[in-house]
Write an enzyme that holds these catalytic residues in place. Structure first.
Site, PDB file in Angstrom:
ATOM      1  N   THR A   1     -11.325   6.003   2.739  1.00 52.03           N
ATOM      2  CA  THR A   1     -10.130   6.548   3.399  1.00 52.03           C
ATOM      3  C   THR A   1     -10.414   7.963   3.927  1.00 52.03           C
ATOM      4  OG1 THR A   1      -9.105   7.730   1.552  1.00 52.03           O
ATOM      5  CG2 THR A   1      -8.758   5.338   1.622  1.00 52.03           C
TER       6      THR A   1
ATOM      7  N   ASP B   1      10.482   6.922   0.114  1.00 50.54           N
ATOM      8  CA  ASP B   1       9.825   7.265  -1.143  1.00 50.54           C
ATOM      9  C   ASP B   1       9.481   5.949  -1.859  1.00 50.54           C
ATOM     10  OD1 ASP B   1       9.250   8.006  -3.784  1.00 50.54           O
ATOM     11  OD2 ASP B   1      10.604   9.718  -3.699  1.00 50.54           O
TER      12      ASP B   1
ATOM     13  N   GLU C   1       0.857  -1.193   0.000  1.00 49.04           N
ATOM     14  CA  GLU C   1       0.000   0.000   0.000  1.00 49.04           C
ATOM     15  C   GLU C   1       0.885   1.232   0.000  1.00 49.04           C
ATOM     16  OE1 GLU C   1      -3.449   0.204   2.358  1.00 49.04           O
ATOM     17  OE2 GLU C   1      -3.680   2.340   1.942  1.00 49.04           O
TER      18      GLU C   1
ATOM     19  N   GLU D   1       5.004   4.950   3.476  1.00 53.41           N
ATOM     20  CA  GLU D   1       4.533   6.325   3.752  1.00 53.41           C
ATOM     21  C   GLU D   1       5.722   7.128   4.250  1.00 53.41           C
ATOM     22  OE1 GLU D   1       3.045   9.509   3.818  1.00 53.41           O
ATOM     23  OE2 GLU D   1       1.329   8.198   3.452  1.00 53.41           O
TER      24      GLU D   1
ATOM     25  N   PHE E   1      -8.732  10.708   3.294  1.00 53.10           N
ATOM     26  CA  PHE E   1      -8.641  11.701   2.230  1.00 53.10           C
ATOM     27  C   PHE E   1      -9.897  11.670   1.357  1.00 53.10           C
ATOM     28  CE2 PHE E   1      -6.866  13.762  -1.538  1.00 53.10           C
ATOM     29  CZ  PHE E   1      -6.137  14.785  -0.951  1.00 53.10           C
ATOM     30  N   GLU E   2     -10.401  10.482   1.141  1.00 54.54           N
ATOM     31  CA  GLU E   2     -11.622  10.320   0.342  1.00 54.54           C
ATOM     32  C   GLU E   2     -12.801  11.059   0.995  1.00 54.54           C
ATOM     33  OE1 GLU E   2     -12.644   6.204   0.012  1.00 54.54           O
ATOM     34  OE2 GLU E   2     -14.187   6.576  -1.497  1.00 54.54           O
TER      35      GLU E   2
ATOM     36  N   ASP F   1      -1.394  12.118  -3.845  1.00 52.35           N
ATOM     37  CA  ASP F   1      -1.432  13.591  -3.877  1.00 52.35           C
ATOM     38  C   ASP F   1      -1.765  14.054  -5.296  1.00 52.35           C
ATOM     39  OD1 ASP F   1      -0.620  14.379  -1.135  1.00 52.35           O
ATOM     40  OD2 ASP F   1       1.119  13.165  -1.645  1.00 52.35           O
TER      41      ASP F   1
ATOM     42  N   ASP G   1      -9.971  11.253  -6.410  1.00 53.56           N
ATOM     43  CA  ASP G   1     -11.186  12.069  -6.483  1.00 53.56           C
ATOM     44  C   ASP G   1     -10.913  13.329  -7.307  1.00 53.56           C
ATOM     45  OD1 ASP G   1      -9.456  13.092  -4.521  1.00 53.56           O
ATOM     46  OD2 ASP G   1     -11.087  14.211  -3.581  1.00 53.56           O
TER      47      ASP G   1
HETATM   48  C1  LIG Z   1      -3.436  12.547  -0.381  1.00 52.38           C
HETATM   49  S1  LIG Z   1      -2.709  11.511   0.777  1.00 52.38           S
HETATM   50  C2  LIG Z   1      -3.795  10.097   0.823  1.00 52.38           C
HETATM   51  C3  LIG Z   1      -3.553   9.232   2.014  1.00 52.38           C
HETATM   52  C4  LIG Z   1      -4.452   7.992   2.122  1.00 52.38           C
HETATM   53  N1  LIG Z   1      -4.149   7.031   1.080  1.00 52.38           N
HETATM   54  C5  LIG Z   1      -5.897   8.373   2.108  1.00 52.38           C
HETATM   55  O1  LIG Z   1      -6.552   8.095   1.086  1.00 52.38           O
HETATM   56  O2  LIG Z   1      -6.365   8.940   3.100  1.00 52.38           O
HETATM   57  C6  LIG Z   1      -1.318  10.877  -0.112  1.00 52.38           C
HETATM   58  C7  LIG Z   1      -0.260  10.291   0.804  1.00 52.38           C
HETATM   59  O3  LIG Z   1       0.753   9.692   0.012  1.00 52.38           O
HETATM   60  C8  LIG Z   1       2.012   9.951   0.608  1.00 52.38           C
HETATM   61  N2  LIG Z   1       2.996   9.888  -0.488  1.00 52.38           N
HETATM   62  C9  LIG Z   1       2.999  10.651  -1.599  1.00 52.38           C
HETATM   63  N3  LIG Z   1       4.013  10.297  -2.399  1.00 52.38           N
HETATM   64  C10 LIG Z   1       4.651   9.265  -1.778  1.00 52.38           C
HETATM   65  C11 LIG Z   1       5.794   8.495  -2.107  1.00 52.38           C
HETATM   66  N4  LIG Z   1       6.458   8.696  -3.246  1.00 52.38           N
HETATM   67  N5  LIG Z   1       6.197   7.545  -1.251  1.00 52.38           N
HETATM   68  C12 LIG Z   1       5.509   7.343  -0.083  1.00 52.38           C
HETATM   69  N6  LIG Z   1       4.414   8.049   0.283  1.00 52.38           N
HETATM   70  C13 LIG Z   1       4.002   9.004  -0.552  1.00 52.38           C
HETATM   71  C14 LIG Z   1       1.874  11.330   1.224  1.00 52.38           C
HETATM   72  O4  LIG Z   1       2.774  11.532   2.284  1.00 52.38           O
HETATM   73  C15 LIG Z   1       0.412  11.319   1.701  1.00 52.38           C
HETATM   74  O5  LIG Z   1       0.304  10.888   3.039  1.00 52.38           O
END
Ligand SMILES: C[S@@+](CC[C@H](N)C(=O)[O-])C[C@H]1O[C@@H](n2cnc3c(N)ncnc32)[C@H](O)[C@@H]1O
Length: 240
Positions: free
Chosen positions: A219, A122, A70, A95, A221-222, A145, A181
């Site tokens: 989720t 990352d 994930e 994460e 964010f959703e 994101d 979304d």
């Molecule tokens: C918009 S949030 C969505 C979080 C969760 N999946 C949700 O739906 O609530 C995107 C998450 O992806 C993480 N993220 C973005 N790019 C990433 C990467 N390259 N590696 C690890 N995490 C990453 C960010 O830190 C952030 O917490």
């Protein structure tokens, strides 16, 4: 493990798909990492080299289950829910945001779940380093994101190169589940999937998006997106 760990920057590349946010840790996040981080958080090198060694033998492929990834689990609600439902599967959560890591560990402890391991790195680097002899059975990217401004589109995680990396680290017949979304990002995802030719869209509607899987948890964010009236689009992809 905690204060020093939170202060440590994630090693990263020049164009990254996340913002380095100042970590606002509450006491429960802190204590979860301090007291249980050694069990749940695995160094990227170690985990990528031998992913199955990080898990008890009762879960994941050694225990007759699957190995799932994930990416960007945020605060970890979906990860913990799926870990509870699919207790025979081994889930690697990736994460970069420390409070999310702390919150997920706290929930895993509370629910006595031992089938999740966390890498703070990352995801692009994790995929690059992943041992190809231990292919992944399913990958989730829930609400990455969105990077809505045009000049930031290059920072979007889902690109042809990302699909290629997931493809190379996954088993034939495995799945990749992308959900967003942001309409513009959804169309971009759909187009790069077609361009890559590596995955087929399952159960497509008239726009080429998949109908939602009933097992996907909502989720955090959703919920924010839905409150703003956004429509969620999903791509449930099968690796060729
Ligand atoms: C918009 S949030 C969505 C979080 C969760 N999946 C949700 O739906 O609530 C995107 C998450 O992806 C993480 N993220 C973005 N790019 C990433 C990467 N390259 N590696 C690890 N995490 C990453 C960010 O830190 C952030 O917490």
């Amino acid at each position: 493990m905690c204060d020093q760990w939170v202060e440590q920057p994630v090693k990263t590349r020049s164009i990254r798909s996340f913002v380095v946010r100042r970590a606002r840790m509450n006491e429960s996040h802190r204590s979860a990492i301090r007291d249980h981080g050694d069990t749940y958080i695995i160094g990227a090198d170690e985990l990528c080299r031998a992913p199955l060694d990080a898990f008890p033998d009762t879960c994941g492929p050694r225990g007759g289950g699957r190995l799932l990834l994930e990416i960007g689990f945020g605060m970890g609600h979906a990860t913990a829910t799926l870990a509870g439902t699919w207790s025979r599967d081994a889930i690697v959560g990736v994460e970069v945001y420390p409070p999310g890591v702390g919150r997920l560990i706290a929930e895993l402890r509370e629910r006595n779940l031992c089938n999740v391991r966390i890498i703070r790195a990352d995801a692009v680097d994790v995929l690059e380093a992943w041992n190809q002899e231990t292919p992944v059975d399913g990958t989730h990217v829930f609400f990455p994101d969105p990077w809505p401004k045009k000049r930031h589109h290059k920072r979007r995680l889902v690109q042809v190169s990302f699909l290629q990396s997931v493809y190379e680290r996954s088993r034939a017949g495995s799945y990749l589940y992308l959900v967003t979304d942001w309409a513009d990002y959804a169309y971009h995802m759909r187009d790069v999937v077609t361009e890559s030719g590596l995955f087929t869209v399952e159960d497509p509607d008239e726009e080429g998006f998949s109908r939602p899987r009933d097992w996907r948890p909502t989720t955090a964010f959703e919920m924010k997106g839905l409150a703003k009236g956004h429509r969620v689009r999903e791509l449930f992809l099968r690796r060729q």
